[in-house]
Design an enzyme around this catalytic site. Structure first.
Site, PDB file in Angstrom:
ATOM      1  N   GLY A 219      -4.534 -39.907 -21.594  1.00 41.97           N
ATOM      2  CA  GLY A 219      -3.340 -39.157 -21.975  1.00 41.97           C
ATOM      3  C   GLY A 219      -2.818 -38.218 -20.920  1.00 41.97           C
ATOM      4  O   GLY A 219      -1.830 -37.519 -21.149  1.00 41.97           O
ATOM      5  N   GLY A 249      -5.291 -44.011 -18.154  1.00 42.01           N
ATOM      6  CA  GLY A 249      -4.532 -45.224 -17.880  1.00 42.01           C
ATOM      7  C   GLY A 249      -3.363 -44.862 -16.990  1.00 42.01           C
ATOM      8  O   GLY A 249      -3.398 -45.003 -15.777  1.00 42.01           O
ATOM      9  N   CYS A 316      20.985 -60.061 -24.589  1.00 43.31           N
ATOM     10  CA  CYS A 316      22.128 -59.854 -25.490  1.00 43.31           C
ATOM     11  C   CYS A 316      21.727 -58.821 -26.531  1.00 43.31           C
ATOM     12  O   CYS A 316      21.573 -59.126 -27.716  1.00 43.31           O
ATOM     13  CB  CYS A 316      22.526 -61.162 -26.148  1.00 43.31           C
ATOM     14  SG  CYS A 316      23.572 -62.114 -25.070  1.00 43.31           S
TER      15      CYS A 316
HETATM   16  C1  LIG Z   1      -7.805 -44.703 -27.101  1.00 38.11           C
HETATM   17  C2  LIG Z   1      -7.002 -44.609 -25.868  1.00 38.11           C
HETATM   18  N1  LIG Z   1      -7.610 -44.242 -24.730  1.00 38.11           N
HETATM   19  C3  LIG Z   1      -6.923 -44.143 -23.573  1.00 38.11           C
HETATM   20  C4  LIG Z   1      -5.572 -44.401 -23.518  1.00 38.11           C
HETATM   21  C5  LIG Z   1      -4.852 -44.248 -22.212  1.00 38.11           C
HETATM   22  O1  LIG Z   1      -3.824 -43.336 -22.276  1.00 38.11           O
HETATM   23  P1  LIG Z   1      -3.024 -42.914 -20.973  1.00 38.11           P
HETATM   24  O2  LIG Z   1      -2.505 -44.162 -20.354  1.00 38.11           O
HETATM   25  O3  LIG Z   1      -1.943 -42.037 -21.466  1.00 38.11           O
HETATM   26  O4  LIG Z   1      -3.993 -42.219 -20.091  1.00 38.11           O
HETATM   27  C6  LIG Z   1      -4.903 -44.761 -24.691  1.00 38.11           C
HETATM   28  C7  LIG Z   1      -3.455 -44.988 -24.666  1.00 38.11           C
HETATM   29  O5  LIG Z   1      -2.730 -44.911 -25.605  1.00 38.11           O
HETATM   30  C8  LIG Z   1      -5.645 -44.885 -25.902  1.00 38.11           C
HETATM   31  O6  LIG Z   1      -5.047 -45.253 -27.037  1.00 38.11           O
END
Ligand SMILES: Cc1ncc(COP(=O)(O)O)c(C=O)c1O
Length: 385
Positions: A219, A249, A316
């Site tokens: 996050g 991520g 479209c």
């Molecule tokens: C359980 C969980 N972990 C990690 C992530 C990675 O989040 P981010 O890409 O915002 O770091 C997510 C993304 O929604 C998630 O649902």
């Protein structure tokens, strides 16, 4: 902004590959890994595949010593295929079907329990599996509603008051309980949201601690102040006597990736449009949750008239507009633009809607271009029908 070498290499890619394509700068990903490690030297990192699951990225991240975080059985198996061992894979998500659980029976990842029903199914199908319990901290969490998994009304995790009973239940069912899991949401820019989440776990300590692992999710927004988190996070880990796991991520791959499209034409209705050869099927985030991606012209600015354009894709759908009111030098047909910060949740969310192949994906290794994924062949779109 883009690394100058990467920027230069893009011109070569434009001469060699069909647009639209995604291009990623590996050096930028590696630099983000280093930044997270510097901020949280005590933590183990599990890359969240959903941000971008290309095997060429996964293998490189594994080589840097990261684990993997998966949110479907497909992602678990992809992580295994990329060479991650089961103990290096964390499996999240509110729905794990019996079929999915059976598929990993021989090699179970670390499973994150998301509800009482999930716990019981996991105990039945994966006896003795290593598990974490996901806490829904029931907090306001400041981000787009689609991304706020830590709000009490979301479908994720179990509310704090249910945690002690479910920890006991997991143990009674013979699961190997490792610890707690917390993921507040995605694209969080306020350190205060994380600190509130840590406080919820702190309050649970007398009933649940100590534990071996605290998985504090991902996050991390691109502009989040990581330094403000490190101390409180370490203190929480010390309280629990736990190892810290994190699941980034976006933070690792977003800025490393761009979507490159070509201008097919200029058009005016009541608004002024650039028509592009790639749109919402390649990059869904603007249509899905109003995400804004900076736009960079990959053509000469000198001597060009200035304009302000809405940037529309080929679908479209009136919603197929990747950005509005973008000031740009007026392009000629065939010239290219890049949507920046598109390395996370770009290609991984690409659709084949309207029989549109998902785009080519390229990695700039620092020395050359590597094809991470070919553009889908058109014929592949009606295979199996
Ligand atoms: C359980 C969980 N972990 C990690 C992530 C990675 O989040 P981010 O890409 O915002 O770091 C997510 C993304 O929604 C998630 O649902």
């Amino acid at each position: 902004m883009l690394d100058p070498l990467f920027r230069q290499a893009l011109q070569e890619a434009l001469g060699r590959y069909p647009t639209p394509f995604y291009a990623y700068d590996w050096g930028r990903v590696a630099a983000q890994v280093a930044r997270l490690r510097e901020a949280f030297p005590f933590a183990r990192l599990f890359y969240a595949l959903k941000a971008n699951p290309r095997l060429g990225l996964l293998r490189r991240l594994r080589a840097l010593g990261l684990g993997a975080e998966a949110v479907s059985v497909g992602e678990v198996l992809r992580a295994y295929w990329a060479g991650f061992p089961p103990e290096g894979v964390v499996w999240n998500g509110p729905v794990k079907t019996e079929e999915a659980l059976a598929a990993v029976r021989e090699r179970s990842p670390v499973v994150v329990l998301d509800s009482e029903g999930d716990l019981k199914r996991v105990a039945r199908h994966l006896p003795g599996a290593r598990v974490l319990l996901r806490v829904n901290p029931d907090l306001p969490v400041r981000t787009h509603g689609h991304l706020a998994t830590g709000r009490g009304e979301s479908q994720f995790g179990v509310l704090p008051e249910a945690v002690p009973r479910l920890v006991r239940l997991a143990q009674e069912k013979g699961l190997h309980f490792l610890g707690l899991h917390l993921h507040l949401g995605s694209a969080l820019e306020e350190a205060g949201d994380f600190l509130q989440g840590y406080r919820v776990l702190e309050a649970l300590y007398p009933q649940v601690g100590p534990v071996a692992v605290l998985d504090l999710g991902g996050g991390f927004g691109l502009r989040l102040d990581l330094k403000a988190l490190a101390g409180p996070l370490e203190a929480l880990a010390r309280l629990y006597g736990a190892e810290v796991w994190l699941e980034p991520g976006r933070y690792l791959v977003a800025e490393a990736g761009i979507l490159v499209v070509r201008v097919v034409g200029v058009k005016a209705t009541r608004r002024r449009y650039l028509l592009l050869d790639g749109g919402m099927t390649s990059l869904l985030r603007p249509a899905l949750y109003g995400a804004r991606h900076p736009v960079l012209p990959l053509y000469p600015r000198e001597g060009r008239e200035a304009g302000v354009f809405d940037l529309a894709g080929p679908a479209c759908e009136a919603g197929d507009v990747l950005a509005r009111d973008v000031p740009l030098p007026v392009p000629e047909e065939g010239e290219a633009l890049a949507f920046l910060e598109a390395g996370a949740y770009g290609a991984s969310m690409a659709l084949t809607y309207l029989d549109t192949p998902r785009p080519l994906e390229l990695l700039w290794t620092g020395e050359g271009w590597e094809v991470l994924r070919e553009r889908e062949p058109l014929e592949g779109l009606w295979e199996g029908e």
